[in-house]
Design an enzyme around this catalytic site. Structure first.
Site, PDB file in Angstrom:
ATOM      1  N   ASN A  23      58.848  -5.994  84.361  1.00  0.00           N
ATOM      2  CA  ASN A  23      58.627  -4.546  84.342  1.00  0.00           C
ATOM      3  C   ASN A  23      59.774  -3.785  83.693  1.00  0.00           C
ATOM      4  O   ASN A  23      59.655  -2.605  83.403  1.00  0.00           O
ATOM      5  CB  ASN A  23      58.390  -4.025  85.765  1.00  0.00           C
ATOM      6  CG  ASN A  23      57.032  -4.457  86.297  1.00  0.00           C
ATOM      7  OD1 ASN A  23      56.229  -5.030  85.557  1.00  0.00           O
ATOM      8  ND2 ASN A  23      56.775  -4.199  87.560  1.00  0.00           N
ATOM      9  N   CYS A 116      41.254  -1.560  86.041  1.00  0.00           N
ATOM     10  CA  CYS A 116      41.956  -2.798  86.341  1.00  0.00           C
ATOM     11  C   CYS A 116      41.581  -3.195  87.757  1.00  0.00           C
ATOM     12  O   CYS A 116      41.215  -2.352  88.574  1.00  0.00           O
ATOM     13  CB  CYS A 116      43.431  -2.536  86.119  1.00  0.00           C
ATOM     14  SG  CYS A 116      44.574  -3.097  87.292  1.00  0.00           S
ATOM     15  N   ASP A 307      54.092  -4.638  94.728  1.00  0.00           N
ATOM     16  CA  ASP A 307      54.016  -5.923  94.028  1.00  0.00           C
ATOM     17  C   ASP A 307      54.420  -7.103  94.918  1.00  0.00           C
ATOM     18  O   ASP A 307      54.357  -8.258  94.482  1.00  0.00           O
ATOM     19  CB  ASP A 307      54.896  -5.896  92.763  1.00  0.00           C
ATOM     20  CG  ASP A 307      54.261  -5.073  91.644  1.00  0.00           C
ATOM     21  OD1 ASP A 307      53.085  -4.677  91.780  1.00  0.00           O
ATOM     22  OD2 ASP A 307      54.933  -4.818  90.627  1.00  0.00           O
ATOM     23  N   ARG A 399      50.839 -13.890  83.064  1.00  0.00           N
ATOM     24  CA  ARG A 399      51.188 -12.553  82.570  1.00  0.00           C
ATOM     25  C   ARG A 399      52.590 -12.163  83.042  1.00  0.00           C
ATOM     26  O   ARG A 399      53.290 -11.448  82.339  1.00  0.00           O
ATOM     27  CB  ARG A 399      50.209 -11.501  83.118  1.00  0.00           C
ATOM     28  CG  ARG A 399      48.898 -11.413  82.389  1.00  0.00           C
ATOM     29  CD  ARG A 399      48.165 -10.171  82.828  1.00  0.00           C
ATOM     30  NE  ARG A 399      49.114  -9.066  82.900  1.00  0.00           N
ATOM     31  CZ  ARG A 399      49.087  -8.106  83.822  1.00  0.00           C
ATOM     32  NH1 ARG A 399      48.164  -8.088  84.737  1.00  0.00           N
ATOM     33  NH2 ARG A 399      49.982  -7.145  83.819  1.00  0.00           N
TER      34      ARG A 399
HETATM   35  C1  UD1 Z   1      54.352  -0.138  87.618  1.00  0.00           C
HETATM   36  C2  UD1 Z   1      54.518  -1.632  87.552  1.00  0.00           C
HETATM   37  C3  UD1 Z   1      53.559  -2.345  88.514  1.00  0.00           C
HETATM   38  C4  UD1 Z   1      53.714  -1.768  89.924  1.00  0.00           C
HETATM   39  C5  UD1 Z   1      53.609  -0.259  89.903  1.00  0.00           C
HETATM   40  C6  UD1 Z   1      53.909   0.386  91.248  1.00  0.00           C
HETATM   41  C7  UD1 Z   1      55.188  -1.958  85.252  1.00  0.00           C
HETATM   42  C8  UD1 Z   1      54.887  -2.562  83.934  1.00  0.00           C
HETATM   43  N1  UD1 Z   1      54.255  -2.078  86.191  1.00  0.00           N
HETATM   44  O1  UD1 Z   1      53.028   0.170  87.168  1.00  0.00           O
HETATM   45  O2  UD1 Z   1      53.883  -3.726  88.507  1.00  0.00           O
HETATM   46  O3  UD1 Z   1      52.686  -2.290  90.739  1.00  0.00           O
HETATM   47  O4  UD1 Z   1      54.542   0.303  88.957  1.00  0.00           O
HETATM   48  O5  UD1 Z   1      55.179   0.027  91.666  1.00  0.00           O
HETATM   49  O6  UD1 Z   1      56.263  -1.452  85.466  1.00  0.00           O
HETATM   50  N2  UD1 Z   1      49.232   7.093  89.089  1.00  0.00           N
HETATM   51  C9  UD1 Z   1      48.529   8.264  88.911  1.00  0.00           C
HETATM   52  N3  UD1 Z   1      48.573   8.849  87.692  1.00  0.00           N
HETATM   53  C10 UD1 Z   1      49.327   8.361  86.661  1.00  0.00           C
HETATM   54  C11 UD1 Z   1      50.054   7.176  86.869  1.00  0.00           C
HETATM   55  C12 UD1 Z   1      49.998   6.564  88.098  1.00  0.00           C
HETATM   56  O7  UD1 Z   1      47.848   8.731  89.813  1.00  0.00           O
HETATM   57  O8  UD1 Z   1      49.332   8.943  85.576  1.00  0.00           O
HETATM   58  C13 UD1 Z   1      49.180   6.420  90.409  1.00  0.00           C
HETATM   59  C14 UD1 Z   1      48.726   4.980  90.309  1.00  0.00           C
HETATM   60  O9  UD1 Z   1      47.322   4.866  90.269  1.00  0.00           O
HETATM   61  C15 UD1 Z   1      49.337   4.398  91.570  1.00  0.00           C
HETATM   62  C16 UD1 Z   1      50.666   5.160  91.681  1.00  0.00           C
HETATM   63  O10 UD1 Z   1      50.495   6.348  90.903  1.00  0.00           O
HETATM   64  O11 UD1 Z   1      48.537   4.715  92.668  1.00  0.00           O
HETATM   65  C17 UD1 Z   1      51.870   4.413  91.161  1.00  0.00           C
HETATM   66  O12 UD1 Z   1      51.575   3.883  89.880  1.00  0.00           O
HETATM   67  P1  UD1 Z   1      52.660   3.687  88.754  1.00  0.00           P
HETATM   68  O13 UD1 Z   1      54.030   3.743  89.341  1.00  0.00           O
HETATM   69  O14 UD1 Z   1      52.375   4.600  87.613  1.00  0.00           O
HETATM   70  O15 UD1 Z   1      52.346   2.222  88.273  1.00  0.00           O
HETATM   71  P2  UD1 Z   1      52.645   1.675  86.848  1.00  0.00           P
HETATM   72  O16 UD1 Z   1      53.839   2.389  86.308  1.00  0.00           O
HETATM   73  O17 UD1 Z   1      51.402   1.647  86.025  1.00  0.00           O
END
Ligand code: UD1
Length: 420
Positions: A23, A116, A307, A399
């Site tokens: 990440n 996903c 995670d 992955r």
């Molecule tokens: C990253 C990690 C992933 C981990 C996650 C949460 C990477 C490549 N992946 O994913 O392994 O599980 O953080 O720790 O770093 N959300 C919204 N709107 C947005 C973006 C996110 O509502 O625009 C929500 C998501 O659905 C989730 C929460 O916010 O419920 C946290 O997600 P987020 O921190 O964004 O996850 P990722 O950055 O995609």
């Protein structure tokens, strides 16, 4: 397609070294789009997601080499501003090319990443942040089109209903690094991977303060230079190996591990009966006495990581008593429950909670991995189950874990890969 076969019952012993963080490396690779100068990223794990990001960077016009853990990125003849659906749809992290592409080329067209298995994963916070910097955003045929002749720094609140967002913080931090004036991100993600990205951007000449806290300040600069950076160790791989030691009642030393990134997990493991000691970049883990059930709630960092939710659930399946595991980041991230129950676990799901009643033993079974961390939880269960477990669809594991089966073999586990 490959599967992993495990004969359970071996107590893991010995030493193992953790790979660089998945990440962390992915957004740092995206950040190389912010400069025309060469960048060198050291300690990169050899993973399918890294290969995907290499393909994306190449498709955007970068020259990328990857050898022996070192990724070298340099400018190609011309940059392209379109990140294709075929590549972006396979990995959500690729969406964080949006910010750097827009900042560098003044326009970007990036496919929406789509759904996903762990639930709906919107990108509204990414878009909110990029819009706050003055970009025009539209959605056309499944693509986000962003344009801005000049990005302007702004103050923004990036918290969502599930708290902060790791990749939205990364996306905005990268774009704001080349914007005019100051950006303040409130409710920024505090994850160590965001801090690692900030450290890389600082080496490129960015002006960033407050990374690692919920308020990040970025003073935009005109240009960024090339940089060399070593990726932090993968805290989720470290945690998975710690749980492998606990579930098998083993005794292992994990090298290249950052104890300070694992506070919430170490605290829960202590409560569950683990003895963990740190020395000079390594962590030793072994159980002290009987395992005890623990209640776990996943939260943004420094809370318990989502995670690690599936993996700690595997440990609780064989821990006497009742434990309640609550998922507050992805309330539907429970695909592993049905598979663990197929191995004899007693887990009942109630909304965002899983109630786990520890059983004496699990029994080996053919099971199917549904996502990256779920595959790790099934492997952990297989390590302790009676008989043989085969975990299919192991491409999910590939992955995000570099050679996990080889690392477990090194610790004595009977685990091997077969063609399905
Ligand atoms: C990253 C990690 C992933 C981990 C996650 C949460 C990477 C490549 N992946 O994913 O392994 O599980 O953080 O720790 O770093 N959300 C919204 N709107 C947005 C973006 C996110 O509502 O625009 C929500 C998501 O659905 C989730 C929460 O916010 O419920 C946290 O997600 P987020 O921190 O964004 O996850 P990722 O950055 O995609």
């Amino acid at each position: 397609m490959d599967r992993l076969v495990i004969e359970g019952g071996v107590r893991l012993k010995g030493e193992v070294s953790v790979s660089g963080s998945k990440n962390s490396v992915l957004p740092i690779m995206a950040a190389t789009l912010l400069t025309d100068y060469p960048c060198i990223i050291k300690g990169a794990p050899n993973l399918r997601d890294v290969t995907t990001m290499i393909r994306i960077l190449r498709s955007l016009g970068k020259n990328v080499e990857f050898e022996k853990g070192i990724i070298t990125v340099s400018a190609g003849s011309r940059m392209n501003f379109v990140a294709d659906y075929k590549l972006v749809s396979t990995m959500r992290a690729s969406f964080c090319v949006l910010g750097p592409l827009l900042a560098k080329l003044k326009k970007a067209k990036v496919s929406l990443p789509g759904g996903c298995i762990i639930g709906v994963r919107p990108v509204d916070l990414h878009l909110k942040g990029i819009k706050s910097l003055g970009a025009d955003i539209s959605i056309e045929s499944g693509y986000v089109l962003a344009k801005a002749s000049r990005l302007r720094g702004n103050r923004m609140y990036l918290g969502g209903i599930y708290g902060s967002s790791v990749l939205a913080t990364a996306n905005v931090m990268m774009a704001a690094s080349l914007a005019d004036g100051k950006t303040i991100i409130e409710s920024a993600a505090c994850e160590p991977e965001v801090t690692d990205l900030a450290e890389f951007l600082l080496k490129m000449g960015a002006k960033i303060k407050g990374h690692g806290t919920p308020i990040i300040e970025i003073e935009g600069v005109r240009h960024l230079r090339g940089a060399e950076h070593s990726i932090i160790p993968d805290r989720i791989e470290t945690g998975t190996l710690m749980l492998a030691a606990m579930i098998t009642k083993g005794d292992i030393i994990i090298r290249n591990a950052f104890y300070q990134h694992l506070g919430a997990l170490i605290d829960k493991l202590y409560e569950a009966g683990a003895h963990t000691t740190k020395s000079d970049g390594s962590i030793r883990v072994r159980p002290k006495g009987r395992l005890k059930p623990v209640n776990v709630t996943t939260l943004p960092y420094p809370g318990f990581p989502t995670d690690m939710q599936a993996q700690i659930m595997s440990l609780m399946t064989v821990t006497p008593g009742i434990s309640v595991i609550t998922e507050k980041i992805y309330p539907d991230r429970f695909m592993h429950v049905a598979e663990l129950n197929r191995m004899g676990a007693h887990i009942q799901r109630e909304g965002p909670h899983a109630i786990v009643e520890g059983v004496k033993s699990l029994s080996g079974a053919p099971v199917m991995a549904s996502d990256l961390r779920a595959s790790a939880s099934l492997i952990l269960a297989g390590l302790i189950a009676k008989g043989t477990t085969s975990v299919s669809r192991i491409y999910h594991l590939d992955r995000g874990y570099e050679n996990l089966e080889l690392k477990l073999q090194k610790l004595g586990a009977k685990i091997w890969r077969e063609k399905e």
